[in-house]
Design an enzyme around this catalytic site. Structure first.
Site, PDB file in Angstrom:
ATOM      1  N   TYR A   1      -8.601   6.317  -3.888  1.00  0.00           N
ATOM      2  CA  TYR A   1      -8.151   5.030  -3.504  1.00  0.00           C
ATOM      3  C   TYR A   1      -6.759   5.110  -2.924  1.00  0.00           C
ATOM      4  O   TYR A   1      -6.413   6.184  -2.876  1.00  0.00           O
ATOM      5  CB  TYR A   1      -8.485   3.990  -4.768  1.00  0.00           C
ATOM      6  CG  TYR A   1      -7.787   4.215  -5.959  1.00  0.00           C
ATOM      7  CD1 TYR A   1      -6.570   5.230  -6.221  1.00  0.00           C
ATOM      8  CD2 TYR A   1      -8.174   3.740  -7.271  1.00  0.00           C
ATOM      9  CE1 TYR A   1      -6.084   5.362  -7.434  1.00  0.00           C
ATOM     10  CE2 TYR A   1      -7.517   3.909  -8.525  1.00  0.00           C
ATOM     11  CZ  TYR A   1      -6.507   4.612  -8.616  1.00  0.00           C
ATOM     12  OH  TYR A   1      -5.819   4.840  -9.736  1.00  0.00           O
ATOM     13  N   GLU A   2      -6.336   3.964  -2.372  1.00  0.00           N
ATOM     14  CA  GLU A   2      -5.337   3.669  -1.576  1.00  0.00           C
ATOM     15  C   GLU A   2      -5.242   4.511  -0.335  1.00  0.00           C
ATOM     16  O   GLU A   2      -4.296   5.174  -0.021  1.00  0.00           O
ATOM     17  CB  GLU A   2      -3.978   3.939  -2.412  1.00  0.00           C
ATOM     18  CG  GLU A   2      -3.840   3.228  -3.680  1.00  0.00           C
ATOM     19  CD  GLU A   2      -4.027   1.745  -3.817  1.00  0.00           C
ATOM     20  OE1 GLU A   2      -3.967   1.271  -2.472  1.00  0.00           O
ATOM     21  OE2 GLU A   2      -4.190   1.222  -4.892  1.00  0.00           O
ATOM     22  N   GLY A   3      -6.377   4.944   0.261  1.00  0.00           N
ATOM     23  CA  GLY A   3      -6.599   5.635   1.284  1.00  0.00           C
ATOM     24  C   GLY A   3      -7.103   7.057   0.963  1.00  0.00           C
ATOM     25  O   GLY A   3      -6.185   7.712   0.231  1.00  0.00           O
TER      26      GLY A   3
ATOM     27  N   MET B   1       0.791  -1.227  -0.005  1.00  0.00           N
ATOM     28  CA  MET B   1      -0.085  -0.056  -0.032  1.00  0.00           C
ATOM     29  C   MET B   1       0.902   1.298  -0.048  1.00  0.00           C
ATOM     30  O   MET B   1       0.543   2.315  -0.838  1.00  0.00           O
ATOM     31  CB  MET B   1      -0.883  -0.078   1.271  1.00  0.00           C
ATOM     32  CG  MET B   1      -2.027   1.056   1.396  1.00  0.00           C
ATOM     33  SD  MET B   1      -3.347   0.935   0.327  1.00  0.00           S
ATOM     34  CE  MET B   1      -4.471   0.216   1.451  1.00  0.00           C
TER      35      MET B   1
ATOM     36  N   ARG C   1       1.032   4.029  -2.624  1.00  0.00           N
ATOM     37  CA  ARG C   1       0.437   5.442  -2.456  1.00  0.00           C
ATOM     38  C   ARG C   1       1.433   6.635  -3.329  1.00  0.00           C
ATOM     39  O   ARG C   1       0.755   7.526  -3.745  1.00  0.00           O
ATOM     40  CB  ARG C   1       0.559   5.751  -0.910  1.00  0.00           C
ATOM     41  CG  ARG C   1      -0.744   5.181  -0.187  1.00  0.00           C
ATOM     42  CD  ARG C   1      -0.760   5.361   1.205  1.00  0.00           C
ATOM     43  NE  ARG C   1      -2.208   4.911   1.642  1.00  0.00           N
ATOM     44  CZ  ARG C   1      -2.376   4.605   3.013  1.00  0.00           C
ATOM     45  NH1 ARG C   1      -1.474   4.985   3.997  1.00  0.00           N
ATOM     46  NH2 ARG C   1      -3.679   4.334   3.465  1.00  0.00           N
TER      47      ARG C   1
END
Lengths: 596, 99
Positions: free
Chosen positions: A439-441, A291, A295
């Site tokens: 996305y990805e947080g 992740m 990011r």
């Protein structure tokens, strides 16, 4: 019209000149990658991106992916482009040499990623997800799994995915339900549903390797009970080739606002055979390795789209004839002047340009940190690089994607009504850019990560990896001279950042909502200071180049002009964010829920 | 970075011309820059070129048929090493050419 020529000159500048004093360079592992070699890599990457990926960007968006009985078809031209991409070895550019990768520095790889994202961000997700999965497997999988899967994933023959989100849980992974039961022979059977799985099913590769978060039968509740599993679409046969079909299939694809040529799938796992990656119950740690890498990559998506949007807008602003310049006709022989003569259009274009150059410069610094944290011989340098990358990862992700979307929106504005029409190509940039903020947080989560986890970690040690070089640069360059206005601007913004840090640390300690209320302003403020620092350094280098005589006067003169624009028209936003931070949570929390 | 500037003036004449030329050179450094110099021996000249906050120390030894020495650029100027050396060679050459 979607227009893109890779900004190779600026890429060479951030790669070879801008960060030479950061202490992250000179890595022996990268000695063979001379400037001539990296120049050649960037030039070849530009060719495949411009000639192969760009022509299928708009058509891929129009056609989208199609789902039919568990099979996903990517748009016309994607399979051929992917094959060409794989044959060129682009998927393995920065991958580990021991498994067939080329081992190039991330500092080069991130520039190549920018080109891929600029020309076709949907396409970028296929190799991008594989790269993230390789990173996690390389760090946590058994030697047996690595030997069986990494060479084919690195070559691009097989692809990778990450399976986190479930219909009822996204950000809060502690709620996830997918279960993994031991079979008794070292493998597990996984059952559950996942959604929003990029490249979960596609027709580009002969196998798809899913990394899946699931719970073991004895798992504790919450995030501490999550394990990571490798689940291939086809179980490898005795020769390591795709064999029997595993119990995993796409049950549908999402119909999205953008990145329509990227297959975003709903996945169903029914007794799918998988193998544990890393330790039981520590899957989140392994997944976060992936992740975190993703990011930074998502941040680069924002930058890539921002650059493509800028170039497309410049093309239009020079081509579109409307009205006359406020200071008198600039092209009296033509029926009207091109809209680029107008100050407001220029402001839009230069805002995009400054965002792109600022993000590219900051991204290049972080990419050098990624290389140094892995390969620097000196443990102190490795630690400093690790601190810096950890601090800047949420900044790169959120700042670059916010600004990439802003740039795409500005490009639509420059095009006027035509920008709102699909065929112009620029509205696609805005739709494609929007997901990167989520996305990805989400970017809100990135801000909380920065303020909640990174800011105070190790008594502020992570922050010092950024504050020290900025502070040293200001001290070294203070005083008389042509850069003083810039140094004063940087010093003021940096002072606001330091004060904000102290304010959040003090208030947030007593009341976490205060930290939460300040988080996104703080992230943007830190990003603005980071870009200002890079622009000030760039101006210094440009000034020195012009002083000592350069063959590339135009590039350095323009760099100083862009930096001047940034300091005069963008950096003042630092004061706004500082004041918002100082104001605290009061106005946000004053509303009762039923008053919304 | 090592530098070498050949001449055919002999040591003493080369030194004389440099002594005469230095103040003029310092006065003609482009905007934003300055030049400071001091003799560290009969034939060893230490100079510091300052430009946009960066200091570049240059040490030159006057020999019978050449000036030899070295310069050290800060890390940020690594890519400009060649240009700085060229700048020093041109500047020294101008001083040596002037009778």
């Amino acid at each position: 019209m979607q227009v893109y020529t890779a900004p190779l000159r600026d890429m060479r500048f951030v790669l070879n000149e801008l960060h030479q004093d950061d202490g992250f360079g000179g890595l022996s592992v990268h000695e063979e990658f001379t400037q001539d070699l990296t120049d050649a890599v960037l030039e070849e990457a530009a060719k495949i991106c411009q000639d192969v990926l760009l022509p299928i960007n708009l058509s891929g968006d129009s056609e989208g992916c199609q789902y039919e009985n568990g099979v996903v078809h990517t748009p016309k031209g994607f399979k051929e482009a992917y094959d060409q991409f794989v044959q060129g070895g682009w998927g393995g550019l920065v991958m580990p040499v021991e498994y067939g990768g080329q081992g190039l520095p991330e500092a080069v790889g991130k520039l190549v990623e920018e080109m891929i994202c600029a020309t076709n961000v949907s396409f970028s997700l296929y190799p991008g997800l594989t790269a993230g999965a390789v990173t996690a497997l390389n760090a946590y999988a058994s030697e047996e799994l690595k030997a069986a899967y990494l060479p084919k994933m690195i070559s691009g023959e097989w692809s990778g995915t990450m399976n986190l989100t479930e219909p009822h849980c996204g950000t809060d992974l502690g709620l996830l339900r997918t279960k993994a039961d031991p079979v008794g022979d070292g493998s597990y059977k996984l059952t559950g549903s996942k959604i929003f799985i990029s490249a979960g099913e596609q027709d580009l590769t002969s196998n798809i390797i899913h990394l899946v978060l699931a719970r073991l039968p004895d798992a504790p509740k919450g995030v501490k009970g999550i394990s990571l599993f490798l689940v291939p679409k086809f179980l490898p046969d005795a020769d390591g080739n795709p064999g029997a079909r595993n119990g995993v299939r796409a049950s549908g694809i999402e119909h999205k606002m953008g990145i329509k040529a990227s297959a975003t799938c709903q996945m169903q796992f029914d007794d799918a055979i998988g193998w544990l990656v890393g330790e039981p119950h520590r899957g989140l740690e392994a997944m976060f390795t992936m992740m975190n890498a993703e990011r930074v990559g998502v941040g680069i998506q924002g930058l890539g789209i921002g650059e493509a949007a800028y170039q497309s807008a410049v093309w239009y602003a020079k081509d579109r004839l409307q009205g006359r310049s406020l200071s008198g006709a600039k092209y009296p022989d033509k029926p009207a002047d091109p809209i680029i003569v107008h100050p407001d259009v220029r402001k839009n274009l230069l805002t995009m340009r400054a965002y792109n150059e600022g993000c590219r410069a900051l991204g290049a610094w972080v990419a050098r940190g990624l290389d140094a944290e892995r390969h620097a011989a000196d443990p102190e340098v490795r630690q400093r690089a690790e601190d810096f990358v950890a601090l800047m990862t949420p900044v790169v992700k959120a700042l670059f994607t916010d600004l990439g979307h802003d740039s795409a929106s500005l490009a639509v504005q420059v095009y006027g009504g035509h920008g709102y029409i699909h065929e112009s190509g620029v509205e696609q940039y805005q739709r494609d850019a929007r997901i990167a903020m989520i996305y990805e947080g989400t970017n809100g989560i990135q801000a909380l990560d920065l303020v909640g986890r990174k800011m105070g970690a190790h008594m502020g040690r992570l922050l010092r990896s950024f504050f020290h070089p900025v502070s040293a640069f200001i001290e070294e360059n203070k005083g008389e001279g042509p850069m003083q206005k810039m140094i004063e601007g940087l010093e003021k913004a940096f002072g606001a950042l330091q004060l904000s840090t102290a304010t959040i640390a003090e208030k947030g300690m007593k009341d976490p909502e205060e930290a939460g209320a300040a988080a996104s302003d703080y992230l943007r403020l830190l990003g603005l200071v980071g870009m200002a620092y890079c622009f000030a350094k760039a101006t210094k280098i440009a000034g020195l180049q012009l002083f000592f005589g350069t063959q590339d006067k135009a590039f350095y003169e323009t760099k100083i002009k862009t930096a001047t624009f940034f300091f005069e028209k963008i950096l003042p936003q630092a004061t706004t964010h500082f004041l918002a931070i100082k104001a605290g949570k009061g106005a946000l929390m004053a509303f009762a829920e039923d008053e919304f | 970075m090592d530098i070498s500037i050949p001449h055919s003036l002999g040591r003493a004449e080369a030194k004389r011309r440099i002594e005469v030329g230095l103040p003029k050179l310092a006065a003609h450094i482009p905007g934003g820059g300055s030049l400071a110099s001091e003799w560290a021996g009969d034939y060893v000249l230490n100079m510091t070129i300052t430009a946009l906050g960066s200091r570049i120390p240059v040490s030159l030894t006057i020999e019978e048929d050449r000036l030899s020495g070295s310069l050290e650029v800060p890390a940020l100027m690594k890519m400009m090493q060649g240009q700085v050396a060229e700048f020093v060679k041109l500047s020294a050459g101008k001083m040596l050419d002037k009778v």
